[in-house]
Each structure stands twice: as C-alpha cells, then as structure tokens.
Design a protein around this motif. Structure first.
Motif, PDB file in Angstrom:
ATOM      1  N   THR A   9       0.850  -1.200   0.000  1.00 59.74           N
ATOM      2  CA  THR A   9       0.000   0.000   0.000  1.00 59.74           C
ATOM      3  C   THR A   9       0.880   1.243   0.000  1.00 59.74           C
ATOM      4  OG1 THR A   9      -0.106   0.254   2.386  1.00 59.74           O
ATOM      5  CG2 THR A   9      -1.736  -1.208   1.395  1.00 59.74           C
ATOM      6  N   GLY A  11       1.254   3.587   2.132  1.00 67.39           N
ATOM      7  CA  GLY A  11       1.912   3.925   3.391  1.00 67.39           C
ATOM      8  C   GLY A  11       3.324   3.389   3.495  1.00 67.39           C
ATOM      9  N   HIS A  12       3.622   2.280   2.805  1.00 63.03           N
ATOM     10  CA  HIS A  12       4.982   1.741   2.766  1.00 63.03           C
ATOM     11  C   HIS A  12       5.703   2.186   1.497  1.00 63.03           C
ATOM     12  CE1 HIS A  12       4.024  -0.901   6.108  1.00 63.03           C
ATOM     13  NE2 HIS A  12       2.956  -1.313   5.469  1.00 63.03           N
ATOM     14  N   GLN A 118       7.090   2.795   9.934  1.00 67.87           N
ATOM     15  CA  GLN A 118       6.302   4.031   9.810  1.00 67.87           C
ATOM     16  C   GLN A 118       5.347   4.231  10.982  1.00 67.87           C
ATOM     17  OE1 GLN A 118       5.864   1.742   6.739  1.00 67.87           O
ATOM     18  NE2 GLN A 118       7.920   2.476   6.361  1.00 67.87           N
ATOM     19  N   ASN A 119       4.868   3.125  11.539  1.00 68.81           N
ATOM     20  CA  ASN A 119       3.820   3.213  12.562  1.00 68.81           C
ATOM     21  C   ASN A 119       4.385   3.451  13.953  1.00 68.81           C
ATOM     22  OD1 ASN A 119       1.486   2.618  10.875  1.00 68.81           O
ATOM     23  ND2 ASN A 119       2.496   0.654  10.576  1.00 68.81           N
ATOM     24  N   SER A 188      -4.774   4.590   1.082  1.00 68.64           N
ATOM     25  CA  SER A 188      -4.493   4.001  -0.231  1.00 68.64           C
ATOM     26  C   SER A 188      -5.704   3.294  -0.844  1.00 68.64           C
ATOM     27  CB  SER A 188      -3.409   2.938  -0.128  1.00 68.64           C
ATOM     28  OG  SER A 188      -2.318   3.403   0.570  1.00 68.64           O
ATOM     29  N   GLN A 214     -12.191  11.326  -0.599  1.00 75.33           N
ATOM     30  CA  GLN A 214     -11.407  10.290  -1.310  1.00 75.33           C
ATOM     31  C   GLN A 214     -11.895   8.942  -0.799  1.00 75.33           C
ATOM     32  OE1 GLN A 214      -8.430   8.501   0.359  1.00 75.33           O
ATOM     33  NE2 GLN A 214      -8.464   7.103  -1.387  1.00 75.33           N
ATOM     34  N   VAL A 237      -6.792  10.687  -4.984  1.00 76.91           N
ATOM     35  CA  VAL A 237      -6.489  12.109  -5.200  1.00 76.91           C
ATOM     36  C   VAL A 237      -4.980  12.341  -5.157  1.00 76.91           C
ATOM     37  CG1 VAL A 237      -8.649  13.025  -4.264  1.00 76.91           C
ATOM     38  CG2 VAL A 237      -6.716  12.605  -2.721  1.00 76.91           C
ATOM     39  N   SER A 239      -2.448  13.776  -3.223  1.00 76.32           N
ATOM     40  CA  SER A 239      -2.596  14.119  -1.806  1.00 76.32           C
ATOM     41  C   SER A 239      -1.933  15.448  -1.444  1.00 76.32           C
ATOM     42  CB  SER A 239      -2.101  12.986  -0.910  1.00 76.32           C
ATOM     43  OG  SER A 239      -0.752  12.734  -1.148  1.00 76.32           O
ATOM     44  N   ALA A 255       0.079   5.850   9.070  1.00 77.18           N
ATOM     45  CA  ALA A 255       1.225   6.677   9.472  1.00 77.18           C
ATOM     46  C   ALA A 255       1.478   7.778   8.441  1.00 77.18           C
ATOM     47  CB  ALA A 255       2.462   5.796   9.612  1.00 77.18           C
ATOM     48  N   GLY A 256       1.308   7.439   7.158  1.00 76.33           N
ATOM     49  CA  GLY A 256       1.537   8.427   6.107  1.00 76.33           C
ATOM     50  C   GLY A 256       0.538   9.564   6.206  1.00 76.33           C
ATOM     51  N   THR A 257      -0.707   9.199   6.389  1.00 76.26           N
ATOM     52  CA  THR A 257      -1.770  10.197   6.491  1.00 76.26           C
ATOM     53  C   THR A 257      -1.473  11.179   7.629  1.00 76.26           C
ATOM     54  OG1 THR A 257      -3.405   8.697   5.567  1.00 76.26           O
ATOM     55  CG2 THR A 257      -4.238  10.435   7.003  1.00 76.26           C
ATOM     56  N   GLU A 260       1.545  13.429   6.974  1.00 77.00           N
ATOM     57  CA  GLU A 260       1.212  14.480   6.015  1.00 77.00           C
ATOM     58  C   GLU A 260       0.367  15.567   6.676  1.00 77.00           C
ATOM     59  OE1 GLU A 260       1.358  11.535   2.132  1.00 77.00           O
ATOM     60  OE2 GLU A 260      -0.578  12.071   2.990  1.00 77.00           O
TER      61      GLU A 260
HETATM   62  C1  LIG Z   1      -4.725  -1.323   5.849  1.00 77.59           C
HETATM   63  C2  LIG Z   1      -3.291  -1.105   6.184  1.00 77.59           C
HETATM   64  O1  LIG Z   1      -2.522  -2.029   6.295  1.00 77.59           O
HETATM   65  N1  LIG Z   1      -2.935   0.162   6.384  1.00 77.59           N
HETATM   66  C3  LIG Z   1      -1.552   0.524   6.648  1.00 77.59           C
HETATM   67  C4  LIG Z   1      -0.985   1.208   5.427  1.00 77.59           C
HETATM   68  O2  LIG Z   1      -1.897   2.258   5.201  1.00 77.59           O
HETATM   69  P1  LIG Z   1      -2.129   3.175   3.939  1.00 77.59           P
HETATM   70  O3  LIG Z   1      -1.183   2.795   2.865  1.00 77.59           O
HETATM   71  O4  LIG Z   1      -3.557   3.258   3.625  1.00 77.59           O
HETATM   72  O5  LIG Z   1      -1.889   4.530   4.632  1.00 77.59           O
HETATM   73  P2  LIG Z   1      -0.989   5.734   4.861  1.00 77.59           P
HETATM   74  O6  LIG Z   1      -1.917   6.687   5.450  1.00 77.59           O
HETATM   75  O7  LIG Z   1       0.216   5.438   5.668  1.00 77.59           O
HETATM   76  O8  LIG Z   1      -0.464   6.204   3.431  1.00 77.59           O
HETATM   77  C5  LIG Z   1      -1.263   6.407   2.351  1.00 77.59           C
HETATM   78  C6  LIG Z   1      -0.470   7.201   1.367  1.00 77.59           C
HETATM   79  O9  LIG Z   1      -1.163   7.219   0.135  1.00 77.59           O
HETATM   80  C7  LIG Z   1      -1.437   8.544  -0.225  1.00 77.59           C
HETATM   81  N2  LIG Z   1      -2.732   8.633  -0.903  1.00 77.59           N
HETATM   82  C8  LIG Z   1      -3.817   8.010  -0.371  1.00 77.59           C
HETATM   83  C9  LIG Z   1      -5.037   8.138  -0.990  1.00 77.59           C
HETATM   84  C10 LIG Z   1      -5.127   8.927  -2.159  1.00 77.59           C
HETATM   85  O10 LIG Z   1      -6.177   9.094  -2.767  1.00 77.59           O
HETATM   86  N3  LIG Z   1      -4.009   9.530  -2.633  1.00 77.59           N
HETATM   87  C11 LIG Z   1      -2.806   9.392  -2.039  1.00 77.59           C
HETATM   88  O11 LIG Z   1      -1.813   9.943  -2.507  1.00 77.59           O
HETATM   89  C12 LIG Z   1      -1.461   9.317   1.066  1.00 77.59           C
HETATM   90  O12 LIG Z   1      -1.270  10.678   0.826  1.00 77.59           O
HETATM   91  C13 LIG Z   1      -0.328   8.646   1.817  1.00 77.59           C
HETATM   92  O13 LIG Z   1       0.910   9.138   1.404  1.00 77.59           O
HETATM   93  O14 LIG Z   1       0.352   1.630   5.667  1.00 77.59           O
HETATM   94  C14 LIG Z   1       0.508   2.527   6.756  1.00 77.59           C
HETATM   95  C15 LIG Z   1       1.990   2.880   6.891  1.00 77.59           C
HETATM   96  O15 LIG Z   1       2.767   1.779   7.102  1.00 77.59           O
HETATM   97  C16 LIG Z   1      -0.059   1.934   8.047  1.00 77.59           C
HETATM   98  O16 LIG Z   1      -0.011   2.924   9.060  1.00 77.59           O
HETATM   99  C17 LIG Z   1      -1.487   1.489   7.825  1.00 77.59           C
HETATM  100  O17 LIG Z   1      -1.995   0.888   8.997  1.00 77.59           O
END
Ligand SMILES: CC(=O)N[C@H]1[C@@H](OP(=O)(O)OP(=O)(O)OC[C@H]2O[C@@H](n3ccc(=O)[nH]c3=O)[C@H](O)[C@@H]2O)O[C@H](CO)[C@@H](O)[C@@H]1O
Length: 344
Positions: A9, A11-12, A118-119, A188, A214, A237, A239, A255-257, A260
């Motif tokens: 995903t 986040g990694h 990340q977490n 994601s 989103q 979107v 982000s 963690a990413g959310t 950010e």
């Molecule tokens: C279900 C699962 O296992 N979730 C894990 C996954 O989350 P997941 O990958 O969903 O979450 P994160 O919030 O860490 O990162 C999402 C990333 O995708 C980007 N983004 C997302 C949606 C979008 O429309 N556009 C976009 O660009 C966000 O801006 C962010 O950079 O990895 C994270 C970091 O290791 C963990 O904390 C979460 O627990």
C-alpha cells in the motif's frame, strides 16, 4: 548499489520511493523491489527507477492458509535470486509483507540491512527483521526492548514535501477556490467505514463548506451516487493538493496520512482501522498524536457530532495546528539515506 524494498500500500511505498530518490541524489544507484499485486505494480513503471516485482505472501495468520504460505516461500526464493544477481551493498526495507523477503534473505547472506517502521509500533515483518537489522529507523519515538533500542534512530516519515496555496489547490482539484474545505482521506485503498458513515453526516454543512471525499478506486462507482452540490467524490487524489486544500480532515490512522497532516498543519479527526485488521497499528498512530493534542481520536460513532463540532471551531483548529508543529520534520528521506550509506 542499494536495494530499497517494501510496498503493498501507499503507506509503505511512497516513503520507500522518497528514500530511493534521496539515495540516488546522494550518488548511489538504487533498484526498488516491490510485491506483485501491490500498489507498486501501478506506480513503479512511472517512477523511472529500475525495479523488480516478486511474489510476496502476507505474513500474519493468513500465511497459514496453504496458498498464502506457498507465496511466502516463492517470495523468499525469488528474493534470493534477485539479491544474488544484484549484489547490493545494503538493503533498506520499509516494512510490511512486501518488504520482508528481500530484507530477510539479504540479512541471512550477511548484507547490511536497515529497516524503517512508519507506525507508532513495530509491525509483524519488522518485529522479525529488527533482530537481523543493522539499524532500526523509526517515524516516531516508540518504546523498544533494549537490544533494539540500542540500534534504533528516529528519522521521521518521508513525506512528499510539496505545498500549494488553498485557492490554487482547490481550483486544481475542481473545487470552489474560496469555500472552506473538509477532506476525507480513506488511505491508499479507501475506507469502507468512512464511505458508509460520512456523506449523510456532512450534508448539513454544505451551505457553508465543501467536502472532498477520497473513497478508494474500488468504491468510486458506488460513492459517486452520493455526490451533491459542494460534495465531491474521488477514488484517488493527488494528496499534496488535497492536504493543501483542506481546513481540516477526517481520516483513517495510517502513518503516512498523519505525517502528512503534520507536514501540512491540517487538524485531523482520526478513525483508526479496527484492531483485528492491523494489529492495532492505526490506534497506536492516532493515539500518539491525540496524546499530544495534535489530533482528535474517534472512539465510537456516537461521539461524531461532538468531535465534528470541535473541529468546526476555529480556535480548536488553531490549537491542534500549534501541536502539530515539529511532528513531521522535513528531511526524513535524506536522514534515512545517510544511515543506509553509513552501514553499506
Ligand atoms: C490497511 C493497512 O494495512 N494500512 C496501513 C498502510 O496504510 P495506507 O497505505 O492506507 O496509509 P498511509 O496513510 O500510511 O499512506 C497512504 C499514502 O497514500 C497517499 N494517498 C492516499 C489516498 C489517495 O487518494 N491519494 C494518495 O496519494 C497518502 O497521501 C499517503 O501518502 O500503511 C501505513 C503505513 O505503514 C499503516 O499505518 C497502515 O496501517
């Protein structure tokens, strides 16, 4: 050359790509190794980085299912081939099941290996890899057993360091440039729970506000039916634009959310993924912020009205923005790259 691995995903994957670019900028050739079927399958071809995709089975209880267990073994086998062929002088794993096989094999072959968590708690893959790693790098300071703490270092979470003015970002996203904006970011994959709960709870605000929701690519068709004037639904979107557009956000607890949110200074109401789905990582993440007054944490939907009213109050938002300062310091990718090159 260095291998950076991890994904599944965003986040990694995204912090991994940021670290890979920082290594390249430091003059080190990099190959990215991700998992077949992960988000990286779509993102890596556009990244202009050399990359490989290998099978990677989910760790955790799922690995006990015959199909998944075989995938884990095939992943380890292919990881061995990739590592032997590329002969990296170090491996950086960004955690998650996708980052496991290459990091595990490299460590067994005596190649210096660094992990990044990340977490606000170590995930299963990283709990195994941490013992074999030369360094354990972290997004946030978290308690670790002494043996691991001795080789750990907080570097932060590598976020995309790109900001826009609210009016410019809203216009680029097709929103009204002048309206105050609530962002819903499901992560994601989008969040089924946020998708089900939020539209009807936010419609009453549309007289003064607009909402950018989103919802995840796979829910987009369904959620489009919930659009109204000033309520915009998107599967995925950009982000950096979405955070720049927002006055506050309702999100999962990735963690990413949260990093950010801190980088963009946007107050968040965090709705963590249920504990049985991720071992409590998102509860730990939102908890870490909430304990510092840097986010609001939704314990149950009964409290939603109260939490929403808190965030509609500009003074509460100002207070949270103040607490967010310093929680996501710039330069995390460069700090991470420096550590990898130190051990290489
Ligand atoms: C279900 C699962 O296992 N979730 C894990 C996954 O989350 P997941 O990958 O969903 O979450 P994160 O919030 O860490 O990162 C999402 C990333 O995708 C980007 N983004 C997302 C949606 C979008 O429309 N556009 C976009 O660009 C966000 O801006 C962010 O950079 O990895 C994270 C970091 O290791 C963990 O904390 C979460 O627990």
């Amino acid at each position: 050359m260095v291998i950076v691995t991890g994904g599944g995903t965003g986040g990694h994957l995204y912090p991994g790509l940021a670290a890979a670019r920082a290594l390249l900028a430091a003059g080190e050739p990099v190959t990215y190794v991700g998992a077949l079927g992960g988000l990286e399958e779509r993102v890596l071809p556009e990244s202009r980085l050399p990359y490989r995709l290998i099978p990677a089975g989910k760790l955790s209880r799922e690995a006990l299912r015959p199909g998944e267990g075989v995938k884990v073994l095939r992943g380890l086998w292919q990881a061995r081939r990739v590592v032997r062929e590329l002969r990296p002088r170090a491996v950086l794993s960004m955690g998650g099941y996708a980052g496991f096989p290459v990091a595990f094999v490299a460590a067994l072959l005596g190649i210096p290996m660094v992990i990044h968590e990340q977490n606000a708690r170590l995930g299963l893959a990283n709990r195994i890899l941490a013992r074999l790693a030369r360094r354990v790098t972290l997004s946030t300071p978290i308690p670790l057993e002494p043996r691991l703490a001795a080789k750990s270092q907080v570097v932060g979470y590598p976020v995309r360091e790109e900001k826009h003015s609210p009016a410019e970002a809203r216009a680029a996203l097709g929103l009204d440039p002048t309206r105050p904006t609530i962002l819903i970011l499901g992560g994601s994959q989008g969040s089924k729970e946020l998708n089900e709960q939020l539209p009807q709870r936010l419609y009453p605000l549309l007289g003064a506000w607009q909402v950018l929701h989103q919802c995840g690519v796979r829910w987009e068709g369904e959620l489009k039916a919930r659009e109204r004037a000033h309520y915009f639904v998107r599967g995925y979107v950009d982000s950096a634009l979405a955070w720049s557009a927002a006055d506050f956000a309702i999100t999962r607890g990735g963690a990413g959310t949260l990093s950010e949110a801190a980088f963009h200074q946007v107050p968040v109401l965090g709705v963590p993924l249920p504990r049985h789905l991720d071992g409590g990582a998102q509860w730990a993440n939102v908890g870490f912020y909430a304990e510092r007054g840097a986010a609001r944490l939704l314990h149950s939907w009964d409290q939603f009205e109260a939490e929403l009213n808190a965030l509609l109050d500009p003074s509460t938002r100002a207070h949270i923005r103040d607490r967010l300062k310093g929680l996501s310091p710039a330069g995390a990718a460069e700090r991470l790259a420096r550590i990898v090159l130190e051990v290489a």
